[in-house]
Motif scaffolding. Structure first.
Motif, PDB file in Angstrom:
ATOM      1  N   THR A 143       0.802  -1.229   0.000  1.00  0.00           N
ATOM      2  CA  THR A 143       0.000   0.000   0.000  1.00  0.00           C
ATOM      3  C   THR A 143       0.832   1.274   0.000  1.00  0.00           C
ATOM      4  OG1 THR A 143      -0.069   0.101   2.414  1.00  0.00           O
ATOM      5  CG2 THR A 143      -1.861  -1.112   1.294  1.00  0.00           C
ATOM      6  N   ASP A 144       2.131   1.164   0.296  1.00  0.00           N
ATOM      7  CA  ASP A 144       3.018   2.322   0.459  1.00  0.00           C
ATOM      8  C   ASP A 144       2.628   3.180   1.659  1.00  0.00           C
ATOM      9  OD1 ASP A 144       4.665   1.693  -1.790  1.00  0.00           O
ATOM     10  OD2 ASP A 144       3.135   2.546  -3.100  1.00  0.00           O
ATOM     11  N   MET A 145       1.850   2.620   2.582  1.00  0.00           N
ATOM     12  CA  MET A 145       1.463   3.329   3.800  1.00  0.00           C
ATOM     13  C   MET A 145       2.487   3.049   4.895  1.00  0.00           C
ATOM     14  SD  MET A 145      -2.647   2.663   3.817  1.00  0.00           S
ATOM     15  CE  MET A 145      -2.863   3.521   5.355  1.00  0.00           C
ATOM     16  N   ALA A 146       2.612   3.971   5.822  1.00  0.00           N
ATOM     17  CA  ALA A 146       3.536   3.805   6.944  1.00  0.00           C
ATOM     18  C   ALA A 146       3.149   2.582   7.757  1.00  0.00           C
ATOM     19  CB  ALA A 146       3.528   5.042   7.825  1.00  0.00           C
ATOM     20  N   LEU A 147       4.141   1.772   8.089  1.00  0.00           N
ATOM     21  CA  LEU A 147       3.874   0.625   8.959  1.00  0.00           C
ATOM     22  C   LEU A 147       3.406   1.148  10.308  1.00  0.00           C
ATOM     23  CD1 LEU A 147       6.888  -1.701   8.129  1.00  0.00           C
ATOM     24  CD2 LEU A 147       4.496  -2.037   7.499  1.00  0.00           C
ATOM     25  N   GLY A 148       2.356   0.562  10.819  1.00  0.00           N
ATOM     26  CA  GLY A 148       1.767   0.989  12.075  1.00  0.00           C
ATOM     27  C   GLY A 148       0.579   1.906  11.887  1.00  0.00           C
ATOM     28  N   SER A 149       0.369   2.410  10.686  1.00  0.00           N
ATOM     29  CA  SER A 149      -0.754   3.324  10.448  1.00  0.00           C
ATOM     30  C   SER A 149      -2.096   2.603  10.480  1.00  0.00           C
ATOM     31  CB  SER A 149      -0.581   4.060   9.120  1.00  0.00           C
ATOM     32  OG  SER A 149      -0.597   3.162   8.035  1.00  0.00           O
ATOM     33  N   MET A 150      -2.074   1.284  10.320  1.00  0.00           N
ATOM     34  CA  MET A 150      -3.318   0.509  10.354  1.00  0.00           C
ATOM     35  C   MET A 150      -3.299  -0.509  11.498  1.00  0.00           C
ATOM     36  SD  MET A 150      -4.103  -0.039   6.322  1.00  0.00           S
ATOM     37  CE  MET A 150      -5.696  -0.761   6.661  1.00  0.00           C
ATOM     38  N   GLY A 151      -2.513  -0.229  12.520  1.00  0.00           N
ATOM     39  CA  GLY A 151      -2.403  -1.144  13.648  1.00  0.00           C
ATOM     40  C   GLY A 151      -1.044  -1.815  13.649  1.00  0.00           C
ATOM     41  N   ILE A 152      -0.921  -2.870  14.419  1.00  0.00           N
ATOM     42  CA  ILE A 152       0.355  -3.571  14.553  1.00  0.00           C
ATOM     43  C   ILE A 152       0.692  -4.235  13.216  1.00  0.00           C
ATOM     44  CG2 ILE A 152       1.608  -5.381  15.779  1.00  0.00           C
ATOM     45  CD1 ILE A 152      -0.410  -4.909  18.111  1.00  0.00           C
ATOM     46  N   PRO A 153       1.879  -3.940  12.654  1.00  0.00           N
ATOM     47  CA  PRO A 153       2.262  -4.550  11.376  1.00  0.00           C
ATOM     48  C   PRO A 153       2.352  -6.070  11.486  1.00  0.00           C
ATOM     49  CG  PRO A 153       3.730  -2.738  11.922  1.00  0.00           C
ATOM     50  CD  PRO A 153       2.896  -3.013  13.132  1.00  0.00           C
ATOM     51  N   ILE A 154       2.120  -6.725  10.373  1.00  0.00           N
ATOM     52  CA  ILE A 154       2.138  -8.187  10.307  1.00  0.00           C
ATOM     53  C   ILE A 154       3.406  -8.637   9.607  1.00  0.00           C
ATOM     54  CG2 ILE A 154       0.949 -10.201   9.358  1.00  0.00           C
ATOM     55  CD1 ILE A 154      -1.634  -8.408   9.549  1.00  0.00           C
ATOM     56  N   LYS A 155       4.115  -9.558  10.237  1.00  0.00           N
ATOM     57  CA  LYS A 155       5.360 -10.092   9.688  1.00  0.00           C
ATOM     58  C   LYS A 155       5.038 -11.301   8.815  1.00  0.00           C
ATOM     59  CE  LYS A 155       9.758 -11.795  11.526  1.00  0.00           C
ATOM     60  NZ  LYS A 155      10.452 -11.990  12.809  1.00  0.00           N
ATOM     61  N   VAL A 156       5.534 -11.278   7.588  1.00  0.00           N
ATOM     62  CA  VAL A 156       5.274 -12.354   6.629  1.00  0.00           C
ATOM     63  C   VAL A 156       6.608 -12.847   6.090  1.00  0.00           C
ATOM     64  CG1 VAL A 156       4.162 -12.939   4.435  1.00  0.00           C
ATOM     65  CG2 VAL A 156       3.095 -11.267   5.945  1.00  0.00           C
ATOM     66  N   ARG A 157       6.771 -14.151   5.995  1.00  0.00           N
ATOM     67  CA  ARG A 157       7.970 -14.719   5.389  1.00  0.00           C
ATOM     68  C   ARG A 157       7.647 -15.000   3.931  1.00  0.00           C
ATOM     69  NH1 ARG A 157      12.876 -16.119   6.822  1.00  0.00           N
ATOM     70  NH2 ARG A 157      13.897 -17.896   5.869  1.00  0.00           N
ATOM     71  N   VAL A 158       8.420 -14.397   3.044  1.00  0.00           N
ATOM     72  CA  VAL A 158       8.198 -14.542   1.614  1.00  0.00           C
ATOM     73  C   VAL A 158       9.549 -14.603   0.914  1.00  0.00           C
ATOM     74  CG1 VAL A 158       7.897 -12.050   1.277  1.00  0.00           C
ATOM     75  CG2 VAL A 158       6.986 -13.606  -0.397  1.00  0.00           C
ATOM     76  N   VAL A 159       9.726 -15.573   0.060  1.00  0.00           N
ATOM     77  CA  VAL A 159      10.967 -15.790  -0.684  1.00  0.00           C
ATOM     78  C   VAL A 159      12.166 -15.790   0.273  1.00  0.00           C
ATOM     79  CG1 VAL A 159      12.211 -15.170  -2.792  1.00  0.00           C
ATOM     80  CG2 VAL A 159       9.866 -14.478  -2.561  1.00  0.00           C
ATOM     81  N   GLY A 160      11.986 -16.442   1.419  1.00  0.00           N
ATOM     82  CA  GLY A 160      13.080 -16.568   2.375  1.00  0.00           C
ATOM     83  C   GLY A 160      13.401 -15.320   3.167  1.00  0.00           C
ATOM     84  N   ARG A 161      12.547 -14.326   3.106  1.00  0.00           N
ATOM     85  CA  ARG A 161      12.783 -13.068   3.824  1.00  0.00           C
ATOM     86  C   ARG A 161      11.571 -12.708   4.661  1.00  0.00           C
ATOM     87  NH1 ARG A 161      15.460  -9.858  -1.192  1.00  0.00           N
ATOM     88  NH2 ARG A 161      17.489 -10.799  -0.955  1.00  0.00           N
ATOM     89  N   HIS A 162      11.828 -11.959   5.726  1.00  0.00           N
ATOM     90  CA  HIS A 162      10.731 -11.434   6.537  1.00  0.00           C
ATOM     91  C   HIS A 162      10.414 -10.023   6.076  1.00  0.00           C
ATOM     92  CE1 HIS A 162      11.944 -14.609   9.477  1.00  0.00           C
ATOM     93  NE2 HIS A 162      10.642 -14.760   9.402  1.00  0.00           N
ATOM     94  N   VAL A 163       9.151  -9.790   5.831  1.00  0.00           N
ATOM     95  CA  VAL A 163       8.666  -8.495   5.376  1.00  0.00           C
ATOM     96  C   VAL A 163       7.458  -8.139   6.227  1.00  0.00           C
ATOM     97  CG1 VAL A 163       7.679  -7.260   3.401  1.00  0.00           C
ATOM     98  CG2 VAL A 163       9.423  -8.987   3.021  1.00  0.00           C
ATOM     99  N   PHE A 164       7.312  -6.867   6.543  1.00  0.00           N
ATOM    100  CA  PHE A 164       6.137  -6.417   7.281  1.00  0.00           C
ATOM    101  C   PHE A 164       5.136  -5.804   6.312  1.00  0.00           C
ATOM    102  CE2 PHE A 164       9.263  -6.714  10.567  1.00  0.00           C
ATOM    103  CZ  PHE A 164       8.531  -7.203  11.640  1.00  0.00           C
ATOM    104  N   ILE A 165       3.869  -6.094   6.577  1.00  0.00           N
ATOM    105  CA  ILE A 165       2.778  -5.485   5.816  1.00  0.00           C
ATOM    106  C   ILE A 165       1.891  -4.743   6.808  1.00  0.00           C
ATOM    107  CG2 ILE A 165       2.807  -7.028   3.820  1.00  0.00           C
ATOM    108  CD1 ILE A 165       0.669  -8.747   5.185  1.00  0.00           C
ATOM    109  N   CYS A 166       1.102  -3.799   6.299  1.00  0.00           N
ATOM    110  CA  CYS A 166       0.315  -2.959   7.199  1.00  0.00           C
ATOM    111  C   CYS A 166      -0.902  -3.685   7.767  1.00  0.00           C
ATOM    112  CB  CYS A 166      -0.094  -1.673   6.500  1.00  0.00           C
ATOM    113  SG  CYS A 166      -1.146  -1.891   5.053  1.00  0.00           S
ATOM    114  N   CYS A 167      -1.429  -4.662   7.010  1.00  0.00           N
ATOM    115  CA  CYS A 167      -2.630  -5.350   7.471  1.00  0.00           C
ATOM    116  C   CYS A 167      -2.754  -6.710   6.776  1.00  0.00           C
ATOM    117  CB  CYS A 167      -3.869  -4.513   7.186  1.00  0.00           C
ATOM    118  SG  CYS A 167      -4.186  -4.291   5.430  1.00  0.00           S
ATOM    119  N   GLU A 168      -3.612  -7.528   7.284  1.00  0.00           N
ATOM    120  CA  GLU A 168      -3.815  -8.869   6.730  1.00  0.00           C
ATOM    121  C   GLU A 168      -4.288  -8.810   5.278  1.00  0.00           C
ATOM    122  OE1 GLU A 168      -3.200 -12.607   6.555  1.00  0.00           O
ATOM    123  OE2 GLU A 168      -2.881 -11.656   8.498  1.00  0.00           O
TER     124      GLU A 168
END
Length: 74
Positions: free
Chosen positions: A26-51
């Motif tokens: 979304t290009d939104m600031a992490l935390g702007s929609m609540g606690i960021p969600i950590k996702v493992r994708v292609v062997g890396r951890h990435v945070f997203i703003c929401c489910e």
């Protein structure tokens, strides 16, 4: 606030989220929609703003990972 949402993450995750700064979907600031969600994708951890962003990230990981500085993801 975004700082308040990020403060609820474990300290190691908080440091990663603060480096990443934005949700690659979304290009939104992490935390702007609540606690960021950590996702493992292609062997890396990435945070997203929401489910709601998980499906897009997993469907096109290269597209979204390319938006993030490499030092921001592990």
């Amino acid at each position: 606030t975004t700082a308040e949402a990020l403060s609820k993450l474990p300290s190691a995750d908080r440091a990663l989220a603060e480096r990443q700064k934005v949700c690659p979907v979304t290009d939104m600031a992490l935390g702007s929609m609540g606690i960021p969600i950590k996702v493992r994708v292609v062997g890396r951890h990435v945070f997203i703003c929401c489910e709601g962003c998980r499906k897009s990230l997993l469907a096109e990981p290269a597209k979204y990972l390319a938006k993030l500085p490499q030092e921001a993801i592990q």
